[in-house]
Design a protein around this motif. Structure first.
Motif, PDB file in Angstrom:
ATOM      1  N   GLN A  41       0.806  -1.229   0.000  1.00 19.73           N
ATOM      2  CA  GLN A  41       0.000   0.000   0.000  1.00 19.73           C
ATOM      3  C   GLN A  41       0.839   1.280   0.000  1.00 19.73           C
ATOM      4  N   GLN A  42       2.160   1.165   0.106  1.00 23.00           N
ATOM      5  CA  GLN A  42       2.980   2.372   0.226  1.00 23.00           C
ATOM      6  C   GLN A  42       3.358   2.990  -1.113  1.00 23.00           C
ATOM      7  N   LEU A  43       3.293   2.210  -2.173  1.00 18.29           N
ATOM      8  CA  LEU A  43       3.708   2.712  -3.479  1.00 18.29           C
ATOM      9  C   LEU A  43       2.620   2.477  -4.518  1.00 18.29           C
ATOM     10  N   ASP A  44       2.572   3.367  -5.468  1.00 14.34           N
ATOM     11  CA  ASP A  44       1.753   3.188  -6.662  1.00 14.34           C
ATOM     12  C   ASP A  44       2.693   2.653  -7.749  1.00 14.34           C
ATOM     13  N   ILE A  45       2.560   1.380  -8.102  1.00 14.58           N
ATOM     14  CA  ILE A  45       3.502   0.730  -9.020  1.00 14.58           C
ATOM     15  C   ILE A  45       2.790   0.424 -10.328  1.00 14.58           C
ATOM     16  N   THR A  46       3.375   0.907 -11.433  1.00 16.93           N
ATOM     17  CA  THR A  46       2.826   0.673 -12.768  1.00 16.93           C
ATOM     18  C   THR A  46       3.892   0.023 -13.635  1.00 16.93           C
ATOM     19  N   LEU A  47       3.518  -1.016 -14.349  1.00 16.72           N
ATOM     20  CA  LEU A  47       4.426  -1.663 -15.306  1.00 16.72           C
ATOM     21  C   LEU A  47       3.865  -1.484 -16.708  1.00 16.72           C
ATOM     22  N   VAL A  48       4.692  -0.952 -17.594  1.00 26.66           N
ATOM     23  CA  VAL A  48       4.298  -0.716 -18.981  1.00 26.66           C
ATOM     24  C   VAL A  48       5.026  -1.722 -19.870  1.00 26.66           C
ATOM     25  N   GLU A  49       4.279  -2.494 -20.630  1.00 26.22           N
ATOM     26  CA  GLU A  49       4.894  -3.425 -21.575  1.00 26.22           C
ATOM     27  C   GLU A  49       3.985  -3.586 -22.774  1.00 26.22           C
ATOM     28  N   SER A  50       4.579  -4.037 -23.880  1.00 31.46           N
ATOM     29  CA  SER A  50       3.818  -4.271 -25.099  1.00 31.46           C
ATOM     30  C   SER A  50       4.006  -5.708 -25.556  1.00 31.46           C
ATOM     31  N   GLU A  51       2.896  -6.376 -25.806  1.00 29.33           N
ATOM     32  CA  GLU A  51       2.969  -7.741 -26.313  1.00 29.33           C
ATOM     33  C   GLU A  51       3.552  -7.784 -27.728  1.00 29.33           C
ATOM     34  N   GLN A  52       3.621  -6.630 -28.392  1.00 30.55           N
ATOM     35  CA  GLN A  52       4.144  -6.581 -29.749  1.00 30.55           C
ATOM     36  C   GLN A  52       5.673  -6.538 -29.791  1.00 30.55           C
ATOM     37  N   ILE A  53       6.308  -6.232 -28.653  1.00 35.51           N
ATOM     38  CA  ILE A  53       7.765  -6.135 -28.620  1.00 35.51           C
ATOM     39  C   ILE A  53       8.342  -7.471 -28.190  1.00 35.51           C
ATOM     40  N   GLY A  54       9.175  -8.052 -29.022  1.00 38.79           N
ATOM     41  CA  GLY A  54       9.785  -9.338 -28.709  1.00 38.79           C
ATOM     42  C   GLY A  54      10.817  -9.213 -27.603  1.00 38.79           C
ATOM     43  N   THR A  55      11.082 -10.350 -26.962  1.00 41.00           N
ATOM     44  CA  THR A  55      12.090 -10.387 -25.920  1.00 41.00           C
ATOM     45  C   THR A  55      13.109 -11.469 -26.237  1.00 41.00           C
ATOM     46  N   VAL A  56      14.196 -11.489 -25.501  1.00 36.19           N
ATOM     47  CA  VAL A  56      15.327 -12.353 -25.856  1.00 36.19           C
ATOM     48  C   VAL A  56      14.964 -13.830 -25.850  1.00 36.19           C
ATOM     49  N   GLY A  57      14.268 -14.271 -24.802  1.00 33.32           N
ATOM     50  CA  GLY A  57      13.712 -15.610 -24.833  1.00 33.32           C
ATOM     51  C   GLY A  57      14.634 -16.754 -24.487  1.00 33.32           C
ATOM     52  N   ASN A 181      -0.992  -8.104  -5.569  1.00 33.47           N
ATOM     53  CA  ASN A 181      -0.528  -7.153  -4.550  1.00 33.47           C
ATOM     54  C   ASN A 181      -0.685  -5.702  -4.982  1.00 33.47           C
ATOM     55  N   GLY A 182      -1.457  -5.466  -6.050  1.00 34.58           N
ATOM     56  CA  GLY A 182      -1.821  -4.101  -6.397  1.00 34.58           C
ATOM     57  C   GLY A 182      -1.073  -3.472  -7.556  1.00 34.58           C
ATOM     58  N   LEU A 183      -0.095  -4.157  -8.162  1.00 31.69           N
ATOM     59  CA  LEU A 183       0.600  -3.576  -9.314  1.00 31.69           C
ATOM     60  C   LEU A 183      -0.379  -3.403 -10.481  1.00 31.69           C
ATOM     61  N   ARG A 184      -0.229  -2.311 -11.194  1.00 32.42           N
ATOM     62  CA  ARG A 184      -1.069  -2.042 -12.359  1.00 32.42           C
ATOM     63  C   ARG A 184      -0.247  -2.222 -13.633  1.00 32.42           C
ATOM     64  N   ARG A 185      -0.721  -3.074 -14.526  1.00 37.25           N
ATOM     65  CA  ARG A 185      -0.047  -3.290 -15.804  1.00 37.25           C
ATOM     66  C   ARG A 185      -0.743  -2.484 -16.887  1.00 37.25           C
ATOM     67  N   VAL A 186       0.046  -1.787 -17.706  1.00 39.27           N
ATOM     68  CA  VAL A 186      -0.470  -1.010 -18.825  1.00 39.27           C
ATOM     69  C   VAL A 186       0.096  -1.584 -20.111  1.00 39.27           C
ATOM     70  N   GLU A 187      -0.763  -1.938 -21.027  1.00 38.21           N
ATOM     71  CA  GLU A 187      -0.335  -2.445 -22.325  1.00 38.21           C
ATOM     72  C   GLU A 187      -0.077  -1.272 -23.259  1.00 38.21           C
ATOM     73  N   GLY A 188       1.087  -1.250 -23.892  1.00 38.79           N
ATOM     74  CA  GLY A 188       1.355  -0.191 -24.844  1.00 38.79           C
ATOM     75  C   GLY A 188       2.830  -0.006 -25.131  1.00 38.79           C
ATOM     76  N   LYS A 189       3.121   0.591 -26.278  1.00 44.17           N
ATOM     77  CA  LYS A 189       4.486   0.918 -26.652  1.00 44.17           C
ATOM     78  C   LYS A 189       4.823   2.338 -26.209  1.00 44.17           C
ATOM     79  N   ILE A 190       6.057   2.521 -25.778  1.00 45.48           N
ATOM     80  CA  ILE A 190       6.515   3.848 -25.350  1.00 45.48           C
ATOM     81  C   ILE A 190       6.956   4.635 -26.582  1.00 45.48           C
TER      82      ILE A 190
END
Length: 514
Positions: A41-57, A181-190
């Motif tokens: 509850q102490q932090l507002d945590i947001t994770l931004v990622e895009s399913e369109q961006i590949g990763t190393v794997g 635990n309250g993290l918010r995920r945002v889908e999108g490209k930066i």
């Protein structure tokens, strides 16, 4: 550098309340899961990622400290292993490194039993001098179990182990914990990284759909490109290619032709090495190589020629540069994972270094504002940690007796002074040194030094204080429990079937991540 003044409407005197994680993958979700678990509850945590961006794997192999991290996160081991199609890892099998046809094991466990002043290998070396032949690995449960392809948690002594797992499934597993635990995920490209005009620190991320994600502290998990730390803040990079010649990898996944073994295979070839990581449902394979000594096409052809199973997808290429970002923490951006640097994957340290960085950030978390002392301490410890791992990996390349041009160059190259000191201590007095807090222990250094054929100097004089009969008794007392424990172990496949078998098809929705 002083405290960073952000939007006065959202912060008080630079206090950190909004954390934005740029990028997902293993690094992003490790950070998100740990921060959300610890701060809730102490932090507002947001994770931004895009399913369109590949990763190393390819991040599918770990080292034992991950188990401590999981306990911190209150992760149930059986639930975790079922979710990620995981297997157990007791060691790394190094094949063809010293020269073709030879093999040695780097086990995770304790070898023998030393004293406060004298590690066990000194007694073992002196036993060889006295005509008592044995192998160093005979006194290590993890080494003997690896060679017998066996595993169990119900042993005495207890095993020290790590995991192999599907990295895509692992990120999904961590995401579930983080969001609970309250993290918010945002889908999108930066689309753009916006900075404060006064000090250049990052203010917000503008996404392609127009969303603006504001934050006080930003965590860069955008991989090798380092969108925040490098492309925006121009942090700089220290390249270690002069010591670590491999700069590319080609990876592929195959079906499992044989039951999974409890170790990672690292198989040297003429221009690098190949990994073989057995999971419950498939095998992760890859060829690491120097582009100066092998072309991409040659590497792919060799990989497909050497793998045992049927490929499940087309191979993919992973260019990389071993080295580190000059500052892991720059202004209000902390780089994690590949964004902070990369040491080629030989000893499976990538996930471990990310975990260490996340734990360090939690320990030094700048709740009341970022100060120069926090940043300097974080960066100094990060540098030391990376350099220690770097030196250990360099040792594998340098200590060889192969004839190919790449290996000959590695044998003749100038070494970092920090590694030269360790090698001199070994060659002169059989000392395999370990500083407090280092990942690789005395037993790890000893296993690789002996396995690579670097002859030690005379052992510690205290080893000579034991008489022949007492030394024989000691060696027998240490070796016998290991043999008895391994004899009672089932195969890893049988143990997994009873303990953590993944449900059929559970892995089909996993995606490859770094």
């Amino acid at each position: 550098m002083g405290s960073i003044a952000l939007n006065a409407a959202d912060t008080t005197q630079g206090r950190i309340r909004r954390v934005v994680i740029a990028g997902g993958g293993t690094a992003g979700w490790l950070a998100g899961c740990a921060l959300a678990h610890q701060f809730r509850q102490q932090l507002d945590i947001t994770l931004v990622e895009s399913e369109q961006i590949g990763t190393v794997g390819v991040g599918e192999s770990t080292v034992p400290p991950i188990r401590t991290f999981h306990r911190f996160l209150q992760i149930d081991e059986q639930e975790f292993l079922r979710a990620v199609a995981g297997t157990f890892k007791l060691s790394i099998s190094f094949e063809n490194w010293r020269r073709p046809g030879e093999r040695f094991i780097h086990p995770f466990g304790t070898i023998g039993q030393g004293t406060w002043a004298t590690p066990f290998h000194h007694f073992w070396l002196d036993s060889l001098r006295r005509g008592m032949p044995s192998e160093l690995g005979d006194f290590c449960l993890e080494s003997v179990a690896s060679q017998a392809d066996r595993f169990s948690l119900q042993t005495q002594p207890q095993v020290n182990y790590a995991y192999h797992f599907d990295a895509g499934l692992y990120a999904r597993f961590l995401r579930g914990k983080a969001e609970a635990n309250g993290l918010r995920r945002v889908e999108g490209k930066i689309r753009e990284v916006r900075q404060h005009a006064d000090d250049g620190s990052v203010a917000s991320l503008l996404l392609e759909d127009g969303q603006v994600i504001e934050g006080d502290l930003f965590i860069d998990c955008t991989g090798f490109r380092g969108l925040l730390t490098e492309q925006t803040l121009h942090t700089g990079y220290e390249d270690w290619n002069e010591w670590l010649p491999s700069d590319r990898a080609v990876a592929v996944q195959t079906d499992a032709a044989t039951p999974p073994v409890p170790y990672t295979r690292a198989i040297a070839h003429e221009a690098g090495w190949r990994w073989h990581i057995a999971l419950q449902h498939r095998v992760g394979c890859g060829l690491v190589f120097s582009s100066r000594h092998m072309s991409d096409d040659e590497a792919q052809a060799k990989l497909l020629r050497d793998v045992d199973g049927r490929p499940l997808r087309d191979p993919w290429l992973v260019p990389f540069r071993s080295g580190r970002r000059l500052q892991a923490w720059n202004r209000n951006v902390v780089a994690l994972g590949l964004a902070s640097g990369f040491i080629e994957p030989l000893e499976s340290t990538s996930i471990h270094l990310t975990i260490c960085a996340v734990v360090r950030l939690i320990q030094l978390f700048p709740s009341e504002g970022i100060t120069p002392s926090l940043v300097a301490l974080y960066n100094d410890v990060s540098r030391q940690e990376m350099e220690h791992v770097r030196d250990f990996i360099i040792l594998h390349y340098h200590a060889n007796q192969r004839d190919e041009p790449m290996w000959k160059a590695c044998r003749e190259m100038a070494l970092p002074e920090s590694l030269q000191v360790r090698l001199r201590a070994w060659r002169e007095r059989a000392h395999a040194w370990q500083d407090p807090g280092e990942l690789f222990r005395v037993d790890s250094w000893t296993s690789v030094l002996m396995g690579q054929g670097i002859l030690p100097g005379p052992p510690h004089p205290l080893a000579r204080a034991i008489g022949d009969a007492d030394l024989r008794t000691l060696l027998h007392r240490l070796r016998q429990p290991v043999q008895e424990a391994v004899a009672k172990m089932p195969s890893q496949a049988d143990f997994i079937e009873r303990y953590c078998k993944a449900a059929p098809g559970a892995w089909q929705t996993g995606q490859d991540v770094a």
